[in-house]
Write an enzyme that holds these catalytic residues in place. Structure first.
Site, PDB file in Angstrom:
ATOM      1  N   HIS A 112      -6.350  16.145  -6.278  1.00 28.38           N
ATOM      2  CA  HIS A 112      -5.578  16.475  -5.080  1.00 28.38           C
ATOM      3  C   HIS A 112      -5.791  17.945  -4.727  1.00 28.38           C
ATOM      4  O   HIS A 112      -5.928  18.798  -5.602  1.00 28.38           O
ATOM      5  CB  HIS A 112      -4.095  16.230  -5.322  1.00 28.38           C
ATOM      6  N   PHE A 136      13.683  10.512  -2.804  1.00 27.77           N
ATOM      7  CA  PHE A 136      12.342  10.888  -2.346  1.00 27.77           C
ATOM      8  C   PHE A 136      12.020  10.194  -1.033  1.00 27.77           C
ATOM      9  O   PHE A 136      11.412  10.788  -0.136  1.00 27.77           O
ATOM     10  CB  PHE A 136      11.318  10.520  -3.414  1.00 27.77           C
ATOM     11  N   ARG A 152      -2.194  18.090   3.490  1.00 23.40           N
ATOM     12  CA  ARG A 152      -1.664  19.348   4.023  1.00 23.40           C
ATOM     13  C   ARG A 152      -0.836  20.036   2.958  1.00 23.40           C
ATOM     14  O   ARG A 152      -0.950  21.239   2.739  1.00 23.40           O
ATOM     15  CB  ARG A 152      -0.788  19.071   5.257  1.00 23.40           C
ATOM     16  N   GLY A 153      -0.014  19.268   2.284  1.00 24.33           N
ATOM     17  CA  GLY A 153       0.809  19.810   1.206  1.00 24.33           C
ATOM     18  C   GLY A 153       2.213  20.148   1.662  1.00 24.33           C
ATOM     19  O   GLY A 153       2.503  20.247   2.860  1.00 24.33           O
ATOM     20  N   LYS A 158      -8.435  13.594  10.999  1.00 21.65           N
ATOM     21  CA  LYS A 158      -8.879  13.642   9.602  1.00 21.65           C
ATOM     22  C   LYS A 158     -10.137  12.800   9.404  1.00 21.65           C
ATOM     23  O   LYS A 158     -11.054  13.188   8.670  1.00 21.65           O
ATOM     24  CB  LYS A 158      -7.753  13.183   8.679  1.00 21.65           C
ATOM     25  N   GLN A 210       1.677   6.342   2.060  1.00 23.94           N
ATOM     26  CA  GLN A 210       2.939   6.621   1.392  1.00 23.94           C
ATOM     27  C   GLN A 210       3.495   5.280   0.908  1.00 23.94           C
ATOM     28  O   GLN A 210       3.180   4.233   1.470  1.00 23.94           O
ATOM     29  CB  GLN A 210       3.906   7.274   2.386  1.00 23.94           C
ATOM     30  N   THR A 258      -2.305  14.783  -9.134  1.00 22.60           N
ATOM     31  CA  THR A 258      -1.587  15.420  -8.037  1.00 22.60           C
ATOM     32  C   THR A 258      -1.594  16.945  -8.132  1.00 22.60           C
ATOM     33  O   THR A 258      -1.980  17.539  -9.141  1.00 22.60           O
ATOM     34  CB  THR A 258      -0.132  14.934  -7.967  1.00 22.60           C
ATOM     35  N   HIS A 315      -3.340   1.174  -4.622  1.00 19.89           N
ATOM     36  CA  HIS A 315      -3.238   2.476  -5.277  1.00 19.89           C
ATOM     37  C   HIS A 315      -1.837   2.588  -5.857  1.00 19.89           C
ATOM     38  O   HIS A 315      -0.843   2.508  -5.131  1.00 19.89           O
ATOM     39  CB  HIS A 315      -3.475   3.604  -4.266  1.00 19.89           C
TER      40      HIS A 315
END
Length: 306
Positions: free
Chosen positions: A83, A225, A113-114, A174, A185, A54, A275
């Site tokens: 990443h 989170f 994107r971050g 994308k 996610q 990451t 994943h």
């Protein structure tokens, strides 16, 4: 015994049709580095399709990510995916990182994107002179080298998306830019994943949509989170961990059971790629993969021992 469990018992014997990948985060201290490499060595013999490393909010771990990925290339049999984000860097700076990954032997980038340096929940603002969107970043990555490019996907919609149409338009952009895989996610209700895949396919998007799985190593941490990322935490999950705040050993056993239930259910419904967000804690993920039918690859184990 249900038809599903009978099918699973035989179909996953050896797991020849199951593919897994693992996500790690770069270490912030010598102790964390030891834990990271212990986790990598623990999971390496399972021969994952790739492992990703990451990138901190605001690009805060850029150097550590590059160092970790380079070491994976040089010291393991694994295929690393680095990443990379758009935040707090000019196009030229990002392009230098992409080229450095290529020169280091990396052939897979997870393009995001971050998040702002201030962290999740803060408003995102593109860097002046930088890439504005993930699609722009993907296009640049593909122009610099023949990378495999994974991108993010959100089964419950990104918290900033005003509608599902807007959500799917972002993913399509994308893909049109060259993305080859989407990793979701985390989610806890598998129906969210399947509804999302149906939406994606209806929009004409055909790349693999790989479910992201997170073992709940800390229910409080994951709940916090999830609120920031738009993922829901069902009541039944909260009930599983109720009263275990001061009992980490039992919490870990419950976390393994919950994640195993989820992946086995997904496998029963035809999902073959997973994943895992390992949180640099390998034992839980190793146990789940074992239940999926994966076993250590002898050739990889020999290389690790060497």
């Amino acid at each position: 015994m249900s038809e599903h469990s009978i099918d699973r018992r035989f179909r996953l014997n050896g797991a020849s049709d199951i593919s897994v990948s693992f996500e790690f985060f770069p270490p912030k201290s010598e102790k964390m580095e030891q834990r990271l490499w212990s986790s990598i060595k623990r999971l390496e013999p399972l021969a994952p399709s790739f492992v990703s490393v990451t990138y901190g909010a605001g690009g805060s771990t850029r150097e550590r990510t590059h160092a970790t990925v380079s070491r994976i290339v040089n010291e393991t049999c694994l295929k690393p995916a680095a990443h990379l984000t758009c935040v707090d860097a000019t196009k030229e700076e990002v392009n230098e990182v992409i080229q450095a990954y290529w020169d280091a032997g990396v052939r897979h980038i997870v393009a995001l994107r971050g998040d702002p340096a201030a962290g999740l929940g803060e408003k995102y603002a593109p860097h002046e002179g930088g890439y504005r969107t993930t699609a722009d970043l993907v296009a640049s990555i593909r122009s610099i080298g023949d990378f495999e490019v994974s991108v993010s996907a959100y089964p419950e919609k990104h918290p900033e998306s005003p509608s599902w149409d807007a959500e799917l338009d972002v993913l399509k952009a994308k893909v049109d830019a060259g993305a080859t895989r989407a990793i979701t996610q985390f989610f806890f209700d598998n129906d969210h994943y399947f509804r999302y895949v149906d939406r994606v396919r209806s929009a004409g998007i055909t790349i693999p949509i790989v479910p992201g799985i997170v073992p709940v190593t800390s229910f409080k941490g994951i709940s916090g989170f999830a609120k920031k990322t738009g993922a829901s935490v069902p009541g039944w999950l909260a009930h599983r961990f109720n009263g275990l705040g001061d009992d980490p050993r039992t919490s870990e056993l419950v976390a393994a059971a919950v994640a195993a239930e989820q992946v086995m259910s997904l496998a029963d419904d035809g999902v073959e790629d997973f994943h895992f967000y390992t949180m640099n804690k390998a034992d839980l993920v190793y146990a789940i993969c074992h239940m999926l039918g994966l076993r250590e690859n002898r050739k990889v184990r020999t290389s690790v021992a060497a």
